[in-house]
Design an enzyme around this catalytic site. Structure first.
Site, PDB file in Angstrom:
ATOM      1  CB  ILE A   1      24.603  15.469 102.525  1.00 22.10           C
ATOM      2  CG1 ILE A   1      25.656  15.241 103.609  1.00 22.10           C
ATOM      3  CG2 ILE A   1      23.897  14.179 102.104  1.00 22.10           C
ATOM      4  CD1 ILE A   1      25.071  14.837 104.957  1.00 22.10           C
ATOM      5  CB  CYS A   2      29.168  15.157  99.130  1.00 19.51           C
ATOM      6  SG  CYS A   2      30.216  16.493  99.751  1.00 19.51           S
ATOM      7  NE  ARG A   3      35.239  10.048 102.971  1.00 22.31           N
ATOM      8  CZ  ARG A   3      36.022  10.528 103.920  1.00 22.31           C
ATOM      9  NH1 ARG A   3      36.240  11.823 104.001  1.00 22.31           N
ATOM     10  NH2 ARG A   3      36.597   9.732 104.800  1.00 22.31           N
TER      11      ARG A   3
END
Length: 120
Positions: free
Chosen positions: A71-73
């Site tokens: 997951i990232c932004r």
């Protein structure tokens, strides 16, 4: 090969990621940079910035040998991380919309001190 392995349709929603991690077969790996992580992240997530992963840093010990949900932004860096990890044989998928979508869905976000976090 497991159907969990990431491919073009292998992205999952924030809710699916939360269930997968809560049920135990997977770990959530946040690949954002330190300042983003410090502002707010999913409780229980592991942290390894994409820049370090791509430079050869190993997965955190708690992620080794387990399924990984990256997951990232927004979902761009996590997709890159998932492609990279899949090429090394890791069972991996990533979260569509990243932490921004996670937060929009009302899922928990915490700061480094355990207080409520924000998505930076």
């Amino acid at each position: 090969m497991s159907s969990f392995l990431r491919h073009s349709s292998g992205r999952i929603s924030p809710e699916q990621a939360l269930r997968l991690v809560a049920d135990g077969p997977a770990v959530l790996l946040d690949v954002r940079e330190a300042q983003e992580w410090n502002a707010g992240h999913a409780p229980g997530a592991l942290h390894l910035p994409l820049t370090r992963l791509m430079a050869g840093a190993p997965l955190p010990a708690a992620a080794r040998g387990r399924r990984v949900v990256a997951i990232c932004r927004s979902g761009n860096r996590s997709r890159t991380a998932a492609d990279f990890l899949a090429a090394t044989g890791v069972e991996v998928t990533d979260v569509t919309g990243g932490m921004a979508a996670w937060d929009r869905q009302g899922l928990p976000v915490t700061g480094v001190n355990g207080s409520g976090g924000v998505i930076a």
